[in-house]
Design a protein around this motif. Structure first.
Motif, mmCIF file in Angstrom:
data_model
loop_
_atom_site.group_PDB
_atom_site.id
_atom_site.type_symbol
_atom_site.label_atom_id
_atom_site.label_comp_id
_atom_site.label_asym_id
_atom_site.label_seq_id
_atom_site.Cartn_x
_atom_site.Cartn_y
_atom_site.Cartn_z
ATOM 1 N N CYS A 24 0.870 -1.174 0.000
ATOM 2 C CA CYS A 24 0.000 0.000 0.000
ATOM 3 C C CYS A 24 0.908 1.226 0.000
ATOM 4 N N TYR A 25 0.583 2.202 -0.836
ATOM 5 C CA TYR A 25 1.428 3.390 -0.948
ATOM 6 C C TYR A 25 0.656 4.635 -0.511
ATOM 7 N N PHE A 155 2.900 3.166 -10.665
ATOM 8 C CA PHE A 155 2.350 2.241 -9.678
ATOM 9 C C PHE A 155 1.620 1.153 -10.451
ATOM 10 N N SER A 156 2.208 -0.045 -10.453
ATOM 11 C CA SER A 156 1.797 -1.069 -11.407
ATOM 12 C C SER A 156 0.819 -2.092 -10.850
ATOM 13 N N THR A 192 12.116 5.113 -15.410
ATOM 14 C CA THR A 192 10.898 5.139 -14.605
ATOM 15 C C THR A 192 10.980 4.089 -13.500
ATOM 16 N N ILE A 193 10.742 4.516 -12.264
ATOM 17 C CA ILE A 193 10.695 3.594 -11.128
ATOM 18 C C ILE A 193 9.311 2.956 -11.087
ATOM 19 N N VAL A 194 9.280 1.636 -10.964
ATOM 20 C CA VAL A 194 8.019 0.899 -10.921
ATOM 21 C C VAL A 194 7.775 0.415 -9.497
ATOM 22 N N PHE A 195 6.725 0.947 -8.877
ATOM 23 C CA PHE A 195 6.318 0.504 -7.550
ATOM 24 C C PHE A 195 5.233 -0.561 -7.727
ATOM 25 N N THR A 196 5.563 -1.772 -7.347
ATOM 26 C CA THR A 196 4.730 -2.930 -7.644
ATOM 27 C C THR A 196 3.737 -3.222 -6.515
ATOM 28 N N GLY A 197 2.742 -4.076 -6.821
ATOM 29 C CA GLY A 197 1.736 -4.421 -5.833
ATOM 30 C C GLY A 197 2.239 -5.345 -4.735
#
Length: 218
Positions: A24-25, A155-156, A192-197
């Motif tokens: 959770c972000y 946010f992927s 690009t930074i990918v913030f994953t689930g």
């Protein structure tokens, strides 16, 4: 796992919540204290405590998809903040059906009613920054990513993971479509930074070179 990032004025706080360790972000503007929450999957009290401790002004909730482990705390947040919930228009069925989103199977029924549904490539404001909803069907038919171009991050949800992709064996999942969606994300800037689930953050450059689903594992 690093749990704090600052990207051109956007603070990203990572809270790992729930039975399947969902990321959770909490995204906040370091200048205005405006904030949004991405995928509040569980532990609503913990999310609310962080918002209050930081003195943040919550403006909305962003959902990458409707599975139980990404929505369980939506109700808790909405009982304390009257804010909109944003999702991809193709995800309404899952969000409103506790069987499709698998919360019935978990013994904790959860639905999200009355969300604001966006179309693919719609741009709107979140925490004072422009964000683009990118439709990425596959994990579910209405899975999406939220792209903060100005801040260089994506946010992927459960579409793209480090060296992997989301499962497609749950209701409305489709293996071919998720590979197509992940390939389309490789058109974003390499840094690009990918913030994953779930799991660690990654980058488009790293996934382009190392994700096996982009190189023949279909």
């Amino acid at each position: 796992m690093q749990d704090n990032f600052e990207l051109n004025g956007l603070k990203v706080k990572v809270l790992i919540v729930g039975m399947v360790q969902t990321n959770c972000y909490v995204l906040s503007n370091v200048h205005s204290k405006k904030a949004v929450v991405v995928d509040p999957g569980d532990q609503g009290k913990r999310i609310l405590s962080y918002l209050r401790e930081e003195g943040l002004e919550l403006e909305g909730i962003l959902l990458t998809h409707g599975h139980f482990d990404h929505i369980m705390a939506v109700k808790d947040i909405l009982e304390n903040y009257h804010v909109p919930v944003y999702a991809f228009e193709e995800e309404q069925d899952l969000l409103e059906d506790a069987r499709l989103n698998c919360s019935v199977q978990m013994g904790r029924m959860a639905t999200v009613m009355g969300a604001f549904y966006k179309k693919a490539n719609d741009t709107f404001e979140a925490a004072g920054f422009p964000v683009k909803l990118i439709g990425t069907p596959g994990h579910t038919k209405g899975s999406c990513c939220f792209y903060f171009e100005k801040n260089g991050c994506l946010f992927s949800g459960d579409t793209l993971f480090m060296e992997s992709v989301g499962r497609t064996d749950l209701p409305t999942g489709n293996g071919q479509r998720i590979v197509e969606s992940v390939r389309s994300l490789m058109n974003l800037p390499a840094d690009t930074i990918v913030f994953t689930g779930h799991g660690e953050a990654t980058t488009i450059k790293y996934e382009s070179a190392n994700n096996p689903f982009l190189h023949g594992w279909e």
